[in-house]
Design a protein around this motif. Sequence first.
Motif, short mmCIF file in Angstrom:
data_model
loop_
_atom_site.label_atom_id
_atom_site.label_comp_id
_atom_site.label_asym_id
_atom_site.label_seq_id
_atom_site.Cartn_x
_atom_site.Cartn_y
_atom_site.Cartn_z
N LEU A 126 -11.31 -7.58 4.84
CA LEU A 126 -9.85 -7.55 5.01
C LEU A 126 -9.18 -8.60 4.14
CD1 LEU A 126 -9.38 -7.13 8.86
CD2 LEU A 126 -9.37 -5.37 7.09
N LEU A 127 -8.05 -8.20 3.53
CA LEU A 127 -7.24 -9.15 2.75
C LEU A 127 -5.88 -9.28 3.42
CD1 LEU A 127 -7.74 -7.93 -0.94
CD2 LEU A 127 -8.86 -9.87 0.20
N ASP A 128 -5.43 -10.52 3.58
CA ASP A 128 -4.04 -10.72 4.02
C ASP A 128 -3.18 -10.93 2.79
OD1 ASP A 128 -4.07 -10.40 6.72
OD2 ASP A 128 -4.62 -12.49 7.13
N VAL A 129 -2.18 -10.05 2.62
CA VAL A 129 -1.28 -10.22 1.48
C VAL A 129 0.04 -10.77 2.02
CG1 VAL A 129 -0.07 -9.08 -0.41
CG2 VAL A 129 -2.35 -8.29 0.28
N TYR A 130 0.35 -11.99 1.62
CA TYR A 130 1.60 -12.60 2.08
C TYR A 130 2.71 -12.31 1.09
CZ TYR A 130 -1.26 -14.95 5.51
OH TYR A 130 -2.11 -15.21 6.53
N LEU A 131 3.87 -11.89 1.64
CA LEU A 131 4.97 -11.45 0.77
C LEU A 131 6.07 -12.51 0.74
CD1 LEU A 131 5.20 -7.79 2.08
CD2 LEU A 131 3.93 -8.62 0.10
N THR A 132 6.76 -12.54 -0.36
CA THR A 132 7.98 -13.37 -0.42
C THR A 132 9.13 -12.52 0.12
OG1 THR A 132 8.54 -12.60 -2.62
CG2 THR A 132 7.17 -14.56 -2.48
N ASP A 133 10.32 -13.06 0.09
CA ASP A 133 11.47 -12.32 0.63
C ASP A 133 11.90 -11.17 -0.28
OD1 ASP A 133 11.50 -13.79 2.85
OD2 ASP A 133 12.92 -15.28 2.10
N GLU A 134 11.39 -11.24 -1.52
CA GLU A 134 11.77 -10.20 -2.48
C GLU A 134 11.41 -8.81 -1.96
OE1 GLU A 134 10.63 -10.51 -6.81
OE2 GLU A 134 10.05 -12.48 -6.04
N ASP A 135 12.04 -7.81 -2.55
CA ASP A 135 11.69 -6.43 -2.19
C ASP A 135 10.28 -6.13 -2.65
OD1 ASP A 135 13.85 -5.66 -0.82
OD2 ASP A 135 14.90 -4.76 -2.54
N PHE A 136 9.52 -5.58 -1.74
CA PHE A 136 8.16 -5.21 -2.07
C PHE A 136 8.06 -3.70 -1.91
CE2 PHE A 136 3.81 -4.28 -0.79
CZ PHE A 136 3.11 -4.87 -1.83
N ASP A 137 7.57 -3.02 -2.95
CA ASP A 137 7.53 -1.56 -2.92
C ASP A 137 6.20 -1.07 -2.37
OD1 ASP A 137 7.61 1.15 -3.35
OD2 ASP A 137 8.70 0.95 -5.27
N TYR A 138 6.22 -0.67 -1.08
CA TYR A 138 4.98 -0.25 -0.40
C TYR A 138 4.39 0.99 -1.05
CZ TYR A 138 5.80 -3.48 3.36
OH TYR A 138 5.96 -4.61 4.08
N GLN A 139 5.27 1.96 -1.30
CA GLN A 139 4.79 3.22 -1.84
C GLN A 139 4.01 3.01 -3.14
OE1 GLN A 139 7.85 4.39 -0.06
NE2 GLN A 139 6.35 5.51 1.15
N GLN A 140 4.69 2.24 -4.00
CA GLN A 140 4.08 2.05 -5.32
C GLN A 140 2.80 1.23 -5.21
OE1 GLN A 140 6.96 0.59 -8.20
NE2 GLN A 140 5.34 0.60 -9.76
N ALA A 141 2.86 0.23 -4.36
CA ALA A 141 1.68 -0.61 -4.19
C ALA A 141 0.49 0.21 -3.72
CB ALA A 141 1.98 -1.72 -3.20
N SER A 142 0.75 1.08 -2.74
CA SER A 142 -0.39 1.82 -2.19
C SER A 142 -0.88 2.91 -3.15
CB SER A 142 -0.04 2.41 -0.82
OG SER A 142 0.61 3.64 -0.96
N SER A 143 0.05 3.54 -3.85
CA SER A 143 -0.43 4.58 -4.78
C SER A 143 -1.11 3.94 -5.99
CB SER A 143 0.71 5.52 -5.19
OG SER A 143 1.77 4.77 -5.75
N GLY A 144 -0.59 2.77 -6.44
CA GLY A 144 -1.21 2.05 -7.56
C GLY A 144 -2.62 1.60 -7.20
N LEU A 145 -2.74 1.19 -5.93
CA LEU A 145 -4.03 0.69 -5.47
C LEU A 145 -5.08 1.80 -5.51
CD1 LEU A 145 -5.55 -1.72 -4.23
CD2 LEU A 145 -4.91 -0.84 -1.98
N LYS A 146 -4.64 3.01 -5.17
CA LYS A 146 -5.56 4.15 -5.15
C LYS A 146 -6.22 4.35 -6.52
CE LYS A 146 -3.97 6.89 -1.79
NZ LYS A 146 -2.83 7.74 -1.42
#
Lengths: 300, 239
Positions: A126-146
């Motif tokens: 498991l990895l914990d990814v800590y986010l800043t207050d900036e907008d984080f794009d979940y969709q893109q992150a998860s599809s990019g990760l694939k």
Amino acid sequence: MNNKVSLNRHDELPLKHDKANLFLEIMMAITVFLFAVALSGYFLVSALTGNWNTSVKGSLTVQIMPATETLTEEEQSLRINKVITYFENLPGVDKVLLVSDKQMQQLMSPWLGETTDINDLPLPKLLDVYLTDEDFDYQQASSGLKEVAPYASVNNHRLWLHRLLQLADSVKSLAWAILLLVLIVCVLSVFYATCTSLGIHKDIIEILHIMGATDDYVAKQYAYRGLKIGFFSGLVGIVMAFCAFAMLSHVASDMEQGLIGDLSLNPLHKVMLLLLPPATALICMLTSYFAVKRTLRKIM
Amino acid sequence: MAADKNIADEPIVDMQNVSIRYGSNPEVLSDIKLSLARGSFHFLTGKSGAGKTSLLSLMYLALKPYLGTVTVFGTNVGFASRDTMALMRRRIGVVFQDFRLLEHLSAYDNVAVPLRIRGMSENEIRKRVKELLMWVELDKSMDKICATLSGGEKQRVAIARAVINRPDMLLADEPTGNVDDDISQKLMKLFVELNRLGTTVVIATHSQELINNYNYPRIHLENKNLKIFPPLRRVITNE
Ligand SMILES: Nc1ncnc2c1ncn2[C@@H]1O[C@H](COP(=O)(O)OP(=O)(O)O)[C@@H](O)[C@H]1O
Ligand SMILES: [Mg+2]
């Protein structure tokens, strides 16, 4: 000048008997009901998503599947590093930490007991990814990760929550649109009912003018009527709305609690809803007043 | 002092080259001149359709002239704002030919309208209205809705409403047409009394008897024009 409104005021215009009054009252009551429903919908969605927001923001979890084929220690850490680098390079990411074996042990202990060695089990990393207050794009992150690392996946509970949050935002926008539309309908129907009434009572208004009445004098009688109708209909509308809420929360209390959470409005929101009748009265009053002033200047 | 004198000398109504027409119909009155001095009393005569009502409505500011200037109380009506006109109208009492009462209100409330428009207190209004209604012998009917009153009663309500404000100018359109002779005498006495107190009065009438009995000049409308006849010498009776 002495223009104070006395309680036993005598209105020369028989506005009480206008045929349009019932129409206006029904119209206003429905309007206030819709307004109240849309507003509480907005409040509830905001309250619900307020909780989700805090849990979605901050951090997310990425899991890396245990290898099905045998991998060397080195290959395994290479895989993990690839995912870490991927996330570290995304905008809106503060830092990425690997959940240690010790932490994993703690997490699993309720099910596995203290003694089991988790290294013997095919557990994901498991990895914990800590986010800043900036907008984080979940969709893109998860599809990019694939693409980068098909063996890793973003915790999909959060992804799902994020989609729900987007839906909630649309619902909120919809509520805003309804509030605006309802307000426009309210103002327009009062305006046109007032214009119609001015036409009906043209003779009386003409006589009042000849007796020396200002447009203001006439407008005040309409404003008073608007005030009464607005307040009365506002009350009816709000009572209907509270009845609807009572029924709804009765139904909701029979359902599973967990997801929906508390469907009741907080006291502040209730007070705001209770302000609807006076607000409606004020809107109806001002609309009537200005409709009269404007129309009289035009037609007489 | 000089300025005061000017205001006192200024006519209450002044019309210069005034024409009246309704829409594109031919002119009702054409290029008339008329000046009414403060405190004057005139009868207004002319055949039916000659324009008596039209001339009066110019004076009570319900009609704008098609041509010319109308000045009332020293203010050019053509340039007055709506609110200024409202304030001017409060100084004018009008008795309409068809009464134009607020039929859904009581006699009392009808007479009270000009006072309420002025923002007078209900106590003061009650005192004044009751007194006047008693004077026109309507105190018994004052709570009756106007729609239920007889023609003569309505006329008296209309007259009471016109004088309740003690107007600077009183315009009456055939005010004694519907009432009995003794009431008619009494109403004329009321107008004369008001005139004595300073009100400028114009009474449109068909009644030759009325004109004969009172020593006032007469404005006569004929052929779109206006002539002023001096007062008839009052026949001295031996009473
Ligand atoms: N509102 C109106 N619209 C059109 N014509 C009118 C109107 N009022 C009066 N008239 C016309 O103007 C003329 C004068 O009418 P009026 O002033 O009522 O006369 P009087 O009062 O002497 O009988 C008449 O021919 C009448 O038909
Ligand atoms: Mg007439």
